[in-house]
Design an enzyme around this catalytic site. Sequence first.
Site, mmCIF file in Angstrom:
data_model
loop_
_atom_site.group_PDB
_atom_site.id
_atom_site.type_symbol
_atom_site.label_atom_id
_atom_site.label_comp_id
_atom_site.label_asym_id
_atom_site.label_seq_id
_atom_site.Cartn_x
_atom_site.Cartn_y
_atom_site.Cartn_z
ATOM 1 N N ASP A 199 -75.081 93.441 86.140
ATOM 2 C CA ASP A 199 -73.643 93.494 86.401
ATOM 3 C C ASP A 199 -72.980 94.545 85.502
ATOM 4 O O ASP A 199 -73.255 94.603 84.297
ATOM 5 C CB ASP A 199 -73.063 92.105 86.093
ATOM 6 C CG ASP A 199 -71.621 91.962 86.528
ATOM 7 O OD1 ASP A 199 -71.358 92.048 87.734
ATOM 8 O OD2 ASP A 199 -70.757 91.772 85.646
ATOM 9 N N GLU A 249 -93.296 95.620 80.087
ATOM 10 C CA GLU A 249 -94.237 94.878 79.252
ATOM 11 C C GLU A 249 -94.346 93.414 79.650
ATOM 12 O O GLU A 249 -95.143 92.675 79.076
ATOM 13 C CB GLU A 249 -93.802 94.967 77.779
ATOM 14 C CG GLU A 249 -94.128 96.323 77.183
ATOM 15 C CD GLU A 249 -93.396 96.572 75.866
ATOM 16 O OE1 GLU A 249 -92.725 95.645 75.362
ATOM 17 O OE2 GLU A 249 -93.516 97.708 75.368
HETATM 18 C C1 GLC Z 1 -68.973 93.045 88.746
HETATM 19 C C2 GLC Z 1 -69.127 91.923 89.741
HETATM 20 C C3 GLC Z 1 -67.779 91.306 89.976
HETATM 21 C C4 GLC Z 1 -67.273 90.749 88.664
HETATM 22 C C5 GLC Z 1 -67.238 91.838 87.594
HETATM 23 C C6 GLC Z 1 -67.065 91.240 86.236
HETATM 24 O O1 GLC Z 1 -68.256 94.105 89.246
HETATM 25 O O2 GLC Z 1 -69.729 92.389 90.916
HETATM 26 O O3 GLC Z 1 -67.820 90.307 90.950
HETATM 27 O O4 GLC Z 1 -66.006 90.212 88.831
HETATM 28 O O5 GLC Z 1 -68.434 92.564 87.552
HETATM 29 O O6 GLC Z 1 -68.229 90.569 85.851
#
Ligand code: GLC
Length: 540
Positions: A199, A249
């Site tokens: 993310d 790894e």
């Molecule tokens: C990313 C995710 C989104 C989330 C953001 C904060 O963009 O896809 O859904 O709100 O990160 O974590």
Amino acid sequence: MRVAWWEEAVFYQIYPRSFKDSNGDGIGDLPGITEKLDYLAELGIDALWISPVFPSPMRDFGYDVADYRGIDPIFGDAGDFAALMREAKKRGIKIVMDLVANHSSDEHPWFTEARASRESPKHDWYIWVPETGAPPNNWKAVFELGSAWHPNPGTGERYLGTFTRHQPEFDWRNPELRSAFYDIMKYWYDLGVDGFRLDVATAYMKDPELRSNPFSFRAIPDFFQKHLHDRNHRDFHAVFREMRQVADESPALDPASSSPGERVLIAEPYGEDAELAASCLGVAGDELHLAFNFEFLKQPWEAQGFRASAERWYALLPKGGWPNFTLGNHDKPRSAWRYRSRKPGITEARAKLTAAMLLTLKGTPFLYYGEEIGMTCQRLPKAALRDPLGIATWPLGFLGRDPERTPMQWSGASDGGFGSPSPWLPMNPDWKTRNVEAQEADPGSLLSWYRSLTKLRREEAELRHGEIRFVDSEGEILAYERLGERPDDKILVYLNFSSRRIRIGIGKELRVLLGSHRAPGSLVAAGAAELGPCEALIAR
Ligand code: GLC
């Protein structure tokens, strides 16, 4: 030629709250996903990316994690996760988790400890400035539309949170924090997960001088700032290299295989910059395996626009880097809605066309749940909104992300087959007619089309890893060849983006592999041929 599994796989993103509810509490869960594995196998899915299922106060629906090793009770428990892994493996389906490592929840014990005192050992795992005076720069909490610097009176400081105040951001320059995350990754690798979607991975590092972001004219996705200093600071490369090493790894999943890179790392870059996405792979192939290029999510309905975007993406990737494509995710309006026409038949035909493109371009396709039945978006009443961004920006139309997160439409039953009479977001009203059950029974449906496309990909090596060569064609036709090992091995793809018939020239007689308007096995004679409105033709 050695081909990594993630180069050939068809990925499918599950937003678990909305996929299938097994216990009737209104929220989808892990046993619900397990229940639907046969459906996914039949759809030809090779790998699942599951949006976060870790314990979370759900301020951003799981993108605010309070324990990186657990499962939120709303989704099930460790046993349910193990059962999902076991059943998925039986069907040859891989599982990729969603690691939210840019920030935690403000309820994560690390943050509770960090905010209690400047002396706490975890304090420096997060980013702080003194509380006195104004915030140090113009960085914004984009889901709250206010400053990203949130007061913490206990220590007389402010902490950084560029999404909501409930998502305090880590200091990835801190070596202890880094190794804590590598341990978390190893923990899940040891449990057999096949990789991570990372993310907002390009946001891990911030400008050490905390400089203000320059102005941008774009509201979406920039929120009027170029995110040069709070996100996308290029120091992230050092972290990616380390993460790659940890992945390489990790113990082999399949003892018979000696190939490194069995675990896949997929970056979510912040923004829509293909160059930034390409850079996540590193120049020497020692960083992440894949990165999302979100250009298709804002691409207008233009054949040559798709071509130019794909060509740009191929050209930007480093040597040996592998492309991927997606039409939708949990943050952007669904493709069937973006490409809708006033005529429902055309909307449907366009969905078939984009599916054919996604599954025949050179690159790993990522589907978003419900795309295979043409789920669309609807404007939700204010009272139904759940997304913090949607609530903060109401009534500004489709800025919120709830419309693309409505429950999966499994059947025409009163609960849409989702499993609860009152789901956490309302079903899209078209569920009575647009659902899996109805489309399974119809060989001409979008779902049947997706199934035929994934089947064809499995049968034809050229479609999975062949080179691509675009064919110059009339403006509204997107045409390309996927090349095999021998000069004669090639598959031709013609996609008519227009809603009218268009004549094309065919060099030599073709045999149809799959077509929206023609039967497999039928022949297209050399010479002039005519493509029907929104026709997709895949032939050899
Ligand atoms: C990313 C995710 C989104 C989330 C953001 C904060 O963009 O896809 O859904 O709100 O990160 O974590």
